[in-house]
Design a protein around this motif. Sequence first.
Motif, PDB file in Angstrom:
ATOM      1  N   GLU A   1       0.824  -1.203   0.000  1.00 18.03           N
ATOM      2  CA  GLU A   1       0.000   0.000   0.000  1.00 18.03           C
ATOM      3  C   GLU A   1       0.868   1.267   0.000  1.00 18.03           C
ATOM      4  O   GLU A   1       0.528   2.258  -0.667  1.00 18.03           O
ATOM      5  CB  GLU A   1      -0.920   0.017   1.223  1.00 18.03           C
ATOM      6  CG  GLU A   1      -1.889   1.195   1.217  1.00 18.03           C
ATOM      7  CD  GLU A   1      -2.773   1.211   2.454  1.00 18.03           C
ATOM      8  OE1 GLU A   1      -3.999   1.383   2.290  1.00 18.03           O
ATOM      9  OE2 GLU A   1      -2.239   1.065   3.578  1.00 18.03           O
ATOM     10  N   GLY A   2       1.999   1.244   0.725  1.00 16.14           N
ATOM     11  CA  GLY A   2       2.890   2.395   0.741  1.00 16.14           C
ATOM     12  C   GLY A   2       3.459   2.687  -0.635  1.00 16.14           C
ATOM     13  O   GLY A   2       3.591   3.850  -1.040  1.00 16.14           O
ATOM     14  N   ILE A   3       3.799   1.635  -1.378  1.00 19.61           N
ATOM     15  CA  ILE A   3       4.269   1.807  -2.756  1.00 19.61           C
ATOM     16  C   ILE A   3       3.143   2.306  -3.646  1.00 19.61           C
ATOM     17  O   ILE A   3       3.322   3.194  -4.480  1.00 19.61           O
ATOM     18  CB  ILE A   3       4.821   0.474  -3.300  1.00 19.61           C
ATOM     19  CG1 ILE A   3       6.010   0.005  -2.470  1.00 19.61           C
ATOM     20  CG2 ILE A   3       5.230   0.621  -4.762  1.00 19.61           C
ATOM     21  CD1 ILE A   3       6.454  -1.415  -2.779  1.00 19.61           C
ATOM     22  N   GLN A   4       1.936   1.738  -3.447  1.00 25.11           N
ATOM     23  CA  GLN A   4       0.785   2.095  -4.274  1.00 25.11           C
ATOM     24  C   GLN A   4       0.436   3.577  -4.146  1.00 25.11           C
ATOM     25  O   GLN A   4       0.152   4.258  -5.143  1.00 25.11           O
ATOM     26  CB  GLN A   4      -0.419   1.246  -3.873  1.00 25.11           C
ATOM     27  CG  GLN A   4      -1.646   1.441  -4.766  1.00 25.11           C
ATOM     28  CD  GLN A   4      -1.438   0.860  -6.153  1.00 25.11           C
ATOM     29  OE1 GLN A   4      -1.116  -0.317  -6.308  1.00 25.11           O
ATOM     30  NE2 GLN A   4      -1.602   1.689  -7.174  1.00 25.11           N
ATOM     31  N   LYS A   5       0.485   4.101  -2.944  1.00 28.32           N
ATOM     32  CA  LYS A   5       0.162   5.521  -2.730  1.00 28.32           C
ATOM     33  C   LYS A   5       1.130   6.431  -3.479  1.00 28.32           C
ATOM     34  O   LYS A   5       0.727   7.456  -4.039  1.00 28.32           O
ATOM     35  CB  LYS A   5       0.178   5.843  -1.228  1.00 28.32           C
ATOM     36  CG  LYS A   5      -0.994   5.264  -0.461  1.00 28.32           C
ATOM     37  CD  LYS A   5      -0.907   5.592   1.024  1.00 28.32           C
ATOM     38  CE  LYS A   5      -2.100   5.039   1.792  1.00 28.32           C
ATOM     39  NZ  LYS A   5      -2.004   5.321   3.261  1.00 28.32           N
ATOM     40  N   TYR A   6       2.377   6.053  -3.505  1.00 21.94           N
ATOM     41  CA  TYR A   6       3.386   6.839  -4.225  1.00 21.94           C
ATOM     42  C   TYR A   6       3.178   6.694  -5.731  1.00 21.94           C
ATOM     43  O   TYR A   6       3.240   7.672  -6.490  1.00 21.94           O
ATOM     44  CB  TYR A   6       4.770   6.352  -3.806  1.00 21.94           C
ATOM     45  CG  TYR A   6       5.914   7.253  -4.184  1.00 21.94           C
ATOM     46  CD1 TYR A   6       5.958   8.581  -3.790  1.00 21.94           C
ATOM     47  CD2 TYR A   6       6.999   6.756  -4.914  1.00 21.94           C
ATOM     48  CE1 TYR A   6       7.025   9.401  -4.120  1.00 21.94           C
ATOM     49  CE2 TYR A   6       8.074   7.560  -5.243  1.00 21.94           C
ATOM     50  CZ  TYR A   6       8.082   8.885  -4.847  1.00 21.94           C
ATOM     51  OH  TYR A   6       9.146   9.684  -5.184  1.00 21.94           O
ATOM     52  N   HIS A   7       2.890   5.490  -6.171  1.00 21.38           N
ATOM     53  CA  HIS A   7       2.613   5.186  -7.577  1.00 21.38           C
ATOM     54  C   HIS A   7       1.387   5.957  -8.068  1.00 21.38           C
ATOM     55  O   HIS A   7       1.345   6.438  -9.214  1.00 21.38           O
ATOM     56  CB  HIS A   7       2.401   3.668  -7.692  1.00 21.38           C
ATOM     57  CG  HIS A   7       1.976   3.167  -9.035  1.00 21.38           C
ATOM     58  ND1 HIS A   7       0.643   3.130  -9.423  1.00 21.38           N
ATOM     59  CD2 HIS A   7       2.705   2.647 -10.074  1.00 21.38           C
ATOM     60  CE1 HIS A   7       0.563   2.607 -10.636  1.00 21.38           C
ATOM     61  NE2 HIS A   7       1.795   2.307 -11.056  1.00 21.38           N
ATOM     62  N   ASP A   8       0.372   6.087  -7.215  1.00 21.38           N
ATOM     63  CA  ASP A   8      -0.882   6.747  -7.606  1.00 21.38           C
ATOM     64  C   ASP A   8      -0.704   8.221  -7.938  1.00 21.38           C
ATOM     65  O   ASP A   8      -1.548   8.814  -8.623  1.00 21.38           O
ATOM     66  CB  ASP A   8      -1.927   6.609  -6.493  1.00 21.38           C
ATOM     67  CG  ASP A   8      -2.520   5.207  -6.419  1.00 21.38           C
ATOM     68  OD1 ASP A   8      -2.300   4.414  -7.350  1.00 21.38           O
ATOM     69  OD2 ASP A   8      -3.183   4.906  -5.405  1.00 21.38           O
ATOM     70  N   LEU A   9       0.373   8.829  -7.453  1.00 20.78           N
ATOM     71  CA  LEU A   9       0.618  10.243  -7.773  1.00 20.78           C
ATOM     72  C   LEU A   9       0.772  10.429  -9.279  1.00 20.78           C
ATOM     73  O   LEU A   9       0.411  11.482  -9.818  1.00 20.78           O
ATOM     74  CB  LEU A   9       1.884  10.735  -7.047  1.00 20.78           C
ATOM     75  CG  LEU A   9       1.799  10.786  -5.519  1.00 20.78           C
ATOM     76  CD1 LEU A   9       3.171  11.126  -4.926  1.00 20.78           C
ATOM     77  CD2 LEU A   9       0.758  11.802  -5.055  1.00 20.78           C
ATOM     78  N   ILE A  10       1.257   9.402  -9.957  1.00 18.80           N
ATOM     79  CA  ILE A  10       1.378   9.441 -11.418  1.00 18.80           C
ATOM     80  C   ILE A  10       0.117   8.919 -12.087  1.00 18.80           C
ATOM     81  O   ILE A  10      -0.503   9.596 -12.908  1.00 18.80           O
ATOM     82  CB  ILE A  10       2.584   8.600 -11.900  1.00 18.80           C
ATOM     83  CG1 ILE A  10       3.898   9.171 -11.371  1.00 18.80           C
ATOM     84  CG2 ILE A  10       2.607   8.529 -13.432  1.00 18.80           C
ATOM     85  CD1 ILE A  10       5.117   8.332 -11.730  1.00 18.80           C
ATOM     86  N   HIS A  11      -0.308   7.702 -11.724  1.00 22.27           N
ATOM     87  CA  HIS A  11      -1.292   6.972 -12.514  1.00 22.27           C
ATOM     88  C   HIS A  11      -2.745   7.219 -12.122  1.00 22.27           C
ATOM     89  O   HIS A  11      -3.632   6.978 -12.929  1.00 22.27           O
ATOM     90  CB  HIS A  11      -0.977   5.475 -12.450  1.00 22.27           C
ATOM     91  CG  HIS A  11       0.309   5.121 -13.121  1.00 22.27           C
ATOM     92  ND1 HIS A  11       0.424   4.926 -14.476  1.00 22.27           N
ATOM     93  CD2 HIS A  11       1.575   4.956 -12.623  1.00 22.27           C
ATOM     94  CE1 HIS A  11       1.679   4.642 -14.780  1.00 22.27           C
ATOM     95  NE2 HIS A  11       2.399   4.648 -13.681  1.00 22.27           N
TER      96      HIS A  11
END
Length: 417
Positions: free
Chosen positions: A228-238
């Motif tokens: 989830e921590g990676i996903q939140k950072y990833h979501d800033l782009i996608h």
Amino acid sequence: MKKFVLFITILMLLLLAACSGDEETSANEESTIKYGYWDKNQEDMLKSLVEEFNKDNPNINITLELTPYDQYFTKLDAAATGGGLPDIFWMNGPNFVKYASNDMIEPIDEKISNDDLDTAPYPEGLLGLYQYDKKTYALPKDYDTIGLWYNKTLFDNAGLDYPDDSWKWEDLVEASKVLTDPEEDVYGIAASIQDPQASYFNTIMANGGYVISEDKKDSGFDDPNTIEGIQKYHDLIHEHEVSPTHEQMETTDATSMFESGKVAMMFQASYMIPQFKNNEYTNENVDVAVLPEMNKRSNVIHGLGNVIASNSENKDAAWEFVKFLSSEKAANIQAEAGIIPAYEGTQDAWVDATPNFNLQAFLDMANKSEPYPVSKDTSKWSAIIQDNLAKAWSGQQTVEEASEIINEEMEEILANE
């Protein structure tokens, strides 16, 4: 008989005097020490350190050897094989165990003991980072933590308050949406993965996840909080579309975008202070705050150590310079240059040396920090992490798919360490 005894006595005295003279000459003999490092931003500061050291040690010549970081350990590995390592060189956590376990660097416990050197001023965690098989191999040079750098001018133009210690992750996302201006090609934040220490490691930890277990036996990439921590950072782009794409940041790195006013915020380490201070635009327009809180507020702490090559022919002279590099005097010189010194009690000078940046934020983050994740074969599994997250960032696979692959391959590596 008496004359013979007298002759022998005089001869022995002459021999002793000669030996004594040889030892003194040897102690004062000039030596040249090669010192390897990778950060050109610290070059002027290192020259100042050498100049200060030579005031008391004029017979020890220091030659600085700069190698960019992306070539640094490749060059060192080749030099170690050929017996040509610099006498002293910078070491980091991810590569330390490899060099220590293969006897490429010199233990310094005996030297510390012989000189009755007090190690209390150095952070215990940083001293421990450079200990292997109950031996110490380095004295800490500095440490770095991660902050949220932001563009004050872009915030002012958008009518937004600056980030502070009240910010949650959601505040960062909402501010990024306001700051993003596609017509002007300006983004609210850069979700770069170029440097794990200054990017997703921090969202993993702040979300309650982990990269590697404390006993170095297990991967954390099957932990829901890690994913989830990676996903939140990833979501800033996608999802939120407030960051340049991975492809854009591969063409022009995020730091360059930030330095030209095209990115309003980015996670970045304290070691970037000299660069931002020397860049006219960032020196006038940016500042730094603590990272936003997720499940908690956290970040990665790491520090460099100065190590001595085990095959150095000038170990005594090298030790004198290593001692100086971790002294209070050297720490104050580093502080004035914008590098957080490892020597306790000198950090205030570091904050005061750059009053236009809120450097206290990095000291505050040190109190909310977790060690840089390492093991014996850090480079092997860190490459797996980078390769698979790059695929997720470019849209070739999901964060969940990337995490599953990372976890499986990382577990295999850890099992064989």
